[in-house]
Scaffold this active site. Structure first.
Site, PDB file in Angstrom:
ATOM      1  N   GLN A   1      45.976  78.691 -21.772  1.00 51.86           N
ATOM      2  CA  GLN A   1      47.047  77.724 -21.960  1.00 51.86           C
ATOM      3  C   GLN A   1      48.218  78.273 -22.760  1.00 51.86           C
ATOM      4  O   GLN A   1      49.259  77.632 -22.870  1.00 51.86           O
ATOM      5  CB  GLN A   1      46.502  76.461 -22.637  1.00 51.86           C
ATOM      6  CG  GLN A   1      46.067  76.681 -24.065  1.00 51.86           C
ATOM      7  CD  GLN A   1      45.406  75.450 -24.667  1.00 51.86           C
ATOM      8  OE1 GLN A   1      44.317  75.081 -24.271  1.00 51.86           O
ATOM      9  NE2 GLN A   1      46.079  74.809 -25.611  1.00 51.86           N
TER      10      GLN A   1
ATOM     11  N   CYS B   1      45.623  71.429 -23.852  1.00 50.47           N
ATOM     12  CA  CYS B   1      44.211  71.581 -23.524  1.00 50.47           C
ATOM     13  C   CYS B   1      43.718  70.461 -22.629  1.00 50.47           C
ATOM     14  O   CYS B   1      42.895  70.672 -21.734  1.00 50.47           O
ATOM     15  CB  CYS B   1      43.375  71.665 -24.790  1.00 50.47           C
ATOM     16  SG  CYS B   1      43.534  70.247 -25.905  1.00 50.47           S
TER      17      CYS B   1
ATOM     18  N   HIS C   1      40.286  68.975 -29.679  1.00 51.86           N
ATOM     19  CA  HIS C   1      40.331  69.900 -28.553  1.00 51.86           C
ATOM     20  C   HIS C   1      39.658  69.275 -27.333  1.00 51.86           C
ATOM     21  O   HIS C   1      38.755  68.444 -27.461  1.00 51.86           O
ATOM     22  CB  HIS C   1      39.638  71.211 -28.911  1.00 51.86           C
ATOM     23  CG  HIS C   1      39.898  72.315 -27.937  1.00 51.86           C
ATOM     24  ND1 HIS C   1      41.154  72.629 -27.476  1.00 51.86           N
ATOM     25  CD2 HIS C   1      39.052  73.193 -27.320  1.00 51.86           C
ATOM     26  CE1 HIS C   1      41.075  73.648 -26.630  1.00 51.86           C
ATOM     27  NE2 HIS C   1      39.807  74.009 -26.524  1.00 51.86           N
TER      28      HIS C   1
ATOM     29  N   ASN D   1      36.374  76.923 -21.828  1.00 50.13           N
ATOM     30  CA  ASN D   1      37.573  76.746 -22.630  1.00 50.13           C
ATOM     31  C   ASN D   1      38.806  77.212 -21.851  1.00 50.13           C
ATOM     32  O   ASN D   1      38.685  77.736 -20.742  1.00 50.13           O
ATOM     33  CB  ASN D   1      37.431  77.530 -23.942  1.00 50.13           C
ATOM     34  CG  ASN D   1      38.413  77.088 -24.999  1.00 50.13           C
ATOM     35  OD1 ASN D   1      38.938  75.975 -24.956  1.00 50.13           O
ATOM     36  ND2 ASN D   1      38.689  77.944 -25.958  1.00 50.13           N
TER      37      ASN D   1
END
Length: 328
Positions: free
Chosen positions: A126, A132, A275, A295
């Site tokens: 990102q 996120c 997150h 992630n």
């Protein structure tokens, strides 16, 4: 005594720390002036000390996971949180679409890794836009398209950043309704564009450039996991597919290296649910149940972009508290 010395030597070799120059070279770090570089170097050295101290505990069996230097080691935890979160603040009527109730099944596997089925897209990065939530939802929808429609698609994160909230700013905090708002946007909008027609720019552009003729995927509805219910999360991940989640991170999470991450104090912070990522599987490693989490910080993070987070430990870090998944 000899075996003990050999053990110390092997541990030192495993956790050998890079120096500042090698860190800069490996991660292509360039700073605007000497003052900034000195500032970043001090942060790096401070982080390195904490990493080494934690890994000593890991080597002694006092922790279930190790940490290591990655491309974020010249940032503070506060900067990483600020950089990674993102926001979604559109005032939508959340839940206006039908949200099916999950029906428990008796064929839930003991472990699963959706990567083994070829339905998990590559790790994204990102970069510096705090988005996120958008990366996590795109990754989840891409997997469900592969599972239920047999197509491999790459969807546009920028479409969500520009269009979910017309006042979006890359410098906002993660909103509690980010996942709901974004899934609802995809439903109301009749889809999300392909990345090839709406490329990622990793910054706030401001104008929504969605084009219906470039839609890569649509969803009929989305559903939520009962807050904090890890058994339901397991059932959905095991029998339906990957799930978008939000949770709380800390310094050790930022620099996770291997093992099963567990923090008994991670919710004792003002930055809870800071997150968003994707649960793409679960299992057990050396007696520790874990969630396999994808992630969006590139492959330098964790285990090639993934982290194993504690499972069946009282919803550690709130991983099952705000979990959503689409229906195709």
């Amino acid at each position: 005594m000899k075996w003990f010395l050999l053990l110390i030597v092997s541990i030192s070799a495993v956790f050998a720390s890079p120096d500042w120059d090698s860190f800069k070279e490996k991660h292509h770090k360039i700073y605007k002036n000497e003052k900034e570089e000195n500032y970043r170097k001090q942060i790096f050295l401070k982080n390195l000390k904490v990493i080494e101290e934690h890994n000593e505990k890991y080597a002694q069996g006092l922790s279930t996971y190790s940490v290591g230097v990655n491309n974020l080691a010249d940032l503070t935890h506060e900067e990483i949180v600020f950089w990674s979160q993102g926001s979604s603040r559109r005032n939508l009527s959340v839940g206006s679409s039908p949200i099916p109730k999950f029906i428990p099944r008796d064929d839930v596997p003991e472990s699963i890794d959706w990567r083994d089925y070829g339905v998990v897209t590559p790790i994204a990065n990102q970069e510096r836009c705090m988005s996120c939530w958008a990366f996590a939802i795109v990754a989840t929808v891409e997997s469900h398209v592969a599972i239920y429609e047999g197509r491999n698609v790459s969807l546009s994160v920028q479409n969500l950043v520009d269009c979910v909230d017309p006042t979006f700013d890359c410098m906002q905090d993660l909103d509690p309704k980010a996942l709901d708002n974004t899934y609802q946007y995809i439903i109301d909008n009749d889809g999300i564009d392909l990345i090839e027609s709406y490329p990622n720019e990793y910054q706030t552009v401001g104008s929504c450039r969605f084009k219906r003729e470039n839609v890569g995927a649509t969803i009929k509805a989305y559903a939520n996991i009962t807050e904090g219910d890890e058994e339901e999360l397991k059932a959905v991940v095991g029998t339906v597919g990957p799930v978008t989640v939000t949770f709380t991170t800390d310094f050790a999470w930022d620099f996770y290296h291997k093992g099963v991450y567990y923090n008994d104090d991670c919710m004792n912070t003002d930055e809870i649910f800071n997150h968003a990522a994707v649960v793409v599987g679960y299992g057990n490693e050396d007696g520790e149940d874990y969630w396999l989490v994808k992630n969006s910080w590139g492959t330098y993070f964790g285990q090639d972009g993934y982290i194993k987070m504690a499972r069946n430990r009282d919803n550690n870090c709130g991983i099952a508290s705000r979990a959503r998944y689409p229906f195709m």
